[in-house]
Design a protein around this motif. Structure first.
Motif: not given
Lengths: 494, 467
Positions: B70, B73, B92, B118
């Motif tokens: 992650c 993103w 996302i 994130s």
């Protein structure tokens, strides 16, 4: 036919000269740079005898063809005049010459230039007015269009177009250009070539000669029925149809009258010793443009920005814009030889300013050197491989130099400002000025002579420094650099 | 005039290009397979329920071999989420939904990723699903000296629970041990002197942390030291950088790095599950020189270049999951295809990749994976953008050695114009002052200022035509 040839040539000239001011890649300059160099005032200032004599002979033979074809400002006015005529037909009328104004302006201009205030003279010079208008008003539009193409090219991974900065070099000059355009547009729309025959010094000088031109429009009185159509279509307001007289000092040889005459009474022919009208003086409204000279903006000083704290994973530190340092002696580009040479020859046409690919040149706002080019290094520096301004200058203000010569011409020298220097302020090693000095004039030495390991600071060898501004531009201190360039009044060869 | 002709040519070509595209679109309707997803066209649908899983020996839980990284993103500017633009939460969510649907159940984030955004974004996306349908991995990312204190580190730890909206963390890592000027010293200050490691061990006892491990880059002494103390710490997993280039070329690329082969073997010996990061070197193993691409494609014409790297990482049995920072749906789909199910490499295929990596190391790219740990540079330089542009030009053959090179003109233009496009002028290498503050943050141990100054000299040579 004659008119068509005139219009065709005029369109070619104005288009290509406009391109000279717009094309920042320098390509147009390679091919059509001569078009700027045959402009009357630049040629005169460059002491380019050949061009000046040729232009005078041209005028002596054909009249003020120059004003209708070669001079871009004249052609620009014709465009506005053409629009005006579409709005209302036969809108002009004869008016006597305003001799005192014409000669007054000419005398004033010469006086001002001799006195060394070329910048003020440049306010009324035709070619430089045109340059300013294109560079300031059309330039950003052109650049914006280019940037659109560049963006498109980038998306497709092509490298044909590259992005360029859009920025106003000086708002004062921008305002002057906009004002000049507005006044000229209105004058030309309503009355045709008013500017050319009242204010323009080049027009006045050429008028002296065209008075005696070999070929000129002549009225055949046997055919003329005094309808006055020619007079009402003459943008120079120089045909006195009642007396069948043409003021050849004001006629710009546009051939419009020939077509306007239903009787075929006007022809472009060898002149008999017919009349030239010395105009009577009448009352006149002076459209002074001095009112447009605005005052330079005031700078606000700010503290030196501190470097950003280090975190991790992405983000970009904010970069503060550089500010113009106060230079005791302004910097002028290599090839200018000296401040005096530049001031004496420059017509302030902004061609060099438009051509500078590094964002260095911008017009001066000082009274004495008004609108003439000055160097400053906030956006870029005078790069060693570039001689663009010296290539384009039509008036000998910036003389042609080669790349090899350039690196040996001293135009200024770097000065260190301790209080801004990053090694001293932030305590980190730097040396970016020394690393980028093209002549190796900067060395890094320990700040404490007794401690080899103390932070290193730059020292400048004035003999080797050429004043290119690489150090100033690449100095990490912002908004004011820790090293900046002071100009030299007379350039030196090292 | 030359330029003019070029431009005209350009426009002409543009027209031809447009015509070609429309022609392709028309003929596309006639062929048997409808090309929808580019690379995977011939292979058709992304299979569901075919994901390969590995078992965590401690908990017995099944972890998908593809783990969702992650760190990258997408944001609303259309780029990877490290610009000023907000993260694209809607996209996302879509990516997370799609990944879960196709069997991915491991999500790896950190308080530092996407400039600190994130964890929150990942939390929002995951909280829309049952908590027992996925595993969360996050880290104690106390890199910055101001977060070394016990209070700041605890704050970071507790924030992770809030942002991820979870009462427990499945996989907790000490983030990037082995970095810093003096790696051992930095490690002690981050985890030992402030008692944080002891605290984390306690939290594991309490069940707040289900698995405890560390991610490692850099100084091998730390890696060896932590493994030597395995009896004391009982590492549940360790995260290392492993790919077919680093397997036995890591030392060649940078003498201070360690070959992945050694790292993996050490962990395998101790039966510690291995989590793989940088299986694709931040995309560098998919953006390869043409002839290397041709070589890989020739062997598997219907699969992407990247699939080789993922199959390589998954082939090793001790690997628990392979992380990939998938910004775009196409990346996710391609990786799902590689792992649904995983087709382990044969010995012959492995050898083929090792031979390939020998070809790759001949290209003098800078080993930057665009992780952006070096950022922000206090003086505003965009370090990864510069290095990425340089690497791109290396791979495309646009780094001419002399001005006599046959493609010099084109290469020069591609390098310089591309440089101004990829990096704003004020953020280019010419502004690097060499303060060296970035070096300690680079997981790849790149001597960043040295590289930037070298690139800057090259740029000057190109600009001045003095190559």
């Amino acid at each position: 036919m004659l008119k068509r040839i005139r219009i065709t040539l005029a369109v070619v000239f104005i288009t290509l000269i406009t391109l000279l001011f717009l094309d920042f890649t320098g390509t147009a300059q390679q091919w059509f740079g001569w078009m700027a160099k045959i402009q009357f005032l630049p040629a005169l200032l460059a002491l380019n005898v050949v061009v000046v004599v040729c232009l005078l002979i041209l005028t002596l033979l054909f009249g003020r063809i120059y004003c209708s074809v070669i001079c871009p400002l004249g052609v620009m006015q014709d465009i506005f005049g053409w629009m005006g005529k579409r709005a209302k037909k036969h809108r002009y009328s004869y008016s006597p010459a305003k001799q005192w104004l014409r000669y007054g302006m000419l005398v004033l201009m010469v006086a001002v230039m001799i006195a060394g205030f070329g910048g003020i003279a440049a306010l009324i010079a035709p070619y430089s007015s045109f340059g300013r208008i294109v560079q300031n008003l059309l330039g950003p539009v052109w650049a914006w269009g280019n940037n659109m193409l560049a963006g498109w090219a980038a998306e497709h991974d092509r490298y044909m177009f590259y992005e360029t900065d859009i920025w106003v070099r000086s708002w004062t000059v921008f305002a002057i250009a906009a004002g000049t355009l507005a006044i000229l547009a209105v004058l030309a729309w309503r009355n045709g070539r008013t500017y050319c025959n009242t204010i323009c010094p080049v027009g006045t000088v050429l008028g002296f000669v065209s008075r005696f031109s070999f070929l000129a429009p002549v009225i055949d009185t046997s055919k003329c029925n005094s309808c006055g159509l020619c007079s009402r279509n003459c943008k120079a307001a120089c045909i006195n149809s009642k007396e069948h007289r043409i003021d050849y000092s004001r006629c710009v040889t546009c051939f419009d009258c020939i077509g306007s005459c239903h009787k075929g009474a006007i022809s472009y022919a060898r002149r008999t010793s017919a009349a030239t009208v010395a105009g009577k003086q009448t009352e006149v409204v002076d459209s002074s443009r001095r009112g447009f000279i605005a005052v330079a903006g005031v700078m606000t000083a700010a503290a030196v920005a501190k470097a950003e704290d280090k975190t991790v994973d992405g983000g970009l530190a904010v970069i503060v814009d550089k500010k113009v340092p106060e230079r005791r002696t302004p910097i002028v580009p290599p090839g200018a030889v000296s401040m005096r040479n530049l001031t004496n020859h420059c017509t302030a046409c902004q061609l060099c300013v438009a051509a500078c690919p590094n964002g260095v040149l911008r017009p001066s706002t000082d009274a004495a050197s008004f609108m003439q080019p000055r160097s400053s290094y906030e956006r870029g520096y005078c790069r060693p491989e570039c001689t663009r301004c010296s290539d384009v200058c039509p008036s000998g203000a910036i003389k042609p130099i080669t790349i090899e010569e350039k690196s040996s011409i001293q135009i200024g020298h770097a000065c260190w400002i301790k209080d801004n220097c990053i090694p001293i302020v932030d305590g980190v090693s730097c040396g970016n000025c020394a690393r980028h000095c093209p002549t190796g004039a900067i060395q890094m030495v320990p700040s404490d002579p007794d401690d080899e390991n103390s932070v290193k600071i730059p020292v400048v060898n004035d003999e080797k420094c050429i004043g290119c501004g690489a150090c100033e531009n690449l100095c990490p201190a912002r908004p004011f650099s820790a090293i900046y360039v002071e100009g030299l009044r007379n350039h030196r060869i090292i | 005039m030359k330029n003019k002709i070029n431009r005209r040519d350009f426009l002409k070509r543009m027209g031809v290009g447009a015509a070609a595209v429309s022609a392709a679109a028309i003929t596309g309707c006639d062929s048997k397979n409808n090309p929808v997803t580019g690379n995977q066209t011939a292979s058709g649908e992304i299979p569901m329920g075919e994901m390969t899983y590995r078992t965590n020996p401690k908990t017995g839980e099944k972890v998908s071999i593809l783990g969702y990284g992650c760190m990258r993103w997408p944001d609303l500017s259309g780029g990877v989420g490290r610009s000023d633009a907000d993260l694209d939460q809607e996209t996302i969510n879509e990516l997370v939904d799609y990944a879960l649907e196709h069997g991915v159940n491991y999500f790896d984030t950190s308080p530092a990723y996407c400039r600190g955004r994130s964890e929150e974004a990942t939390g929002i996306a995951l909280a829309r699903h049952p908590r027992d349908s996925y595993f969360i991995a996050t880290k104690l990312s106390n890199f910055a000296p101001q977060t070394w204190s016990r209070e700041a580190s605890l704050q970071m730890y507790h924030d992770s629970f809030k942002k991820l909206q979870t009462p427990y963390i499945d996989y907790m890592l000490l983030h990037s041990v082995g970095g810093g000027e003096d790696a051992m010293d930095t490690f002690r200050k981050r985890y030992i002197d402030n008692g944080i490691l002891d605290f984390l061990l306690e939290e594991r006892e309490k069940g707040k942390i289900r698995n405890l491990g560390f991610s490692y880059h850099g100084d091998i002494a730390i890696f060896d030291n932590l493994l030597a103390n395995h009896d004391k710490y009982k590492w549940d997993f360790v995260q290392i950088q492993m790919n077919y280039l680093d397997w036995n070329h890591a030392k060649e690329i940078n003498p201070s790095n360690t070959n992945a082969e050694y790292l993996y073997d050490e962990l395998d010996k101790r039966e510690i599950p291995v989590v793989i990061m940088e299986p694709l070197l931040g995309g560098r193993l998919s953006d390869l020189p043409d002839h290397v691409v041709a070589r890989l494609k020739q062997k598997e014409p219907e699969r992407s270049v990247a699939s080789w790297a993922f199959r390589f990482a998954g082939t090793y049995p001790r690997v628990l999951t392979v992380l990939s920072g998938m910004t775009y749906m196409e990346h996710l789909q391609d990786n799902l295809l590689s792992y649904s199910p995983l087709k382990p490499l044969s010995d012959e295929e492995k050898q083929f990749l090792f031979d390939t990596s020998s070809l790759i190391v001949q290209y003098p790219t800078v080993p930057c994976n665009d992780c952006k740990y070096c950022m922000p540079c206090p003086y505003g330089i965009d370090i990864p953008a510069i290095l990425t542009h340089y690497n791109k030009c290396v791979n495309q053959g646009n780094i001419p050695e002399t001005s006599q090179a046959p493609n010099y003109r084109e290469a020069r233009q591609a390098f310089l114009v591309g440089y101004d496009r990829s990096v704003p002028k004020l953020r280019q290498a010419s502004h690097c002052i060499g303060c060296n503050q970035c070096i300690v943050h680079c997981p790849q141990n790149i001597a960043i200022p040295v590289e930037l100054h070298r690139i800057d000299r090259f740029v000057e040579q190109l600009k001045q035509n003095t190559l």
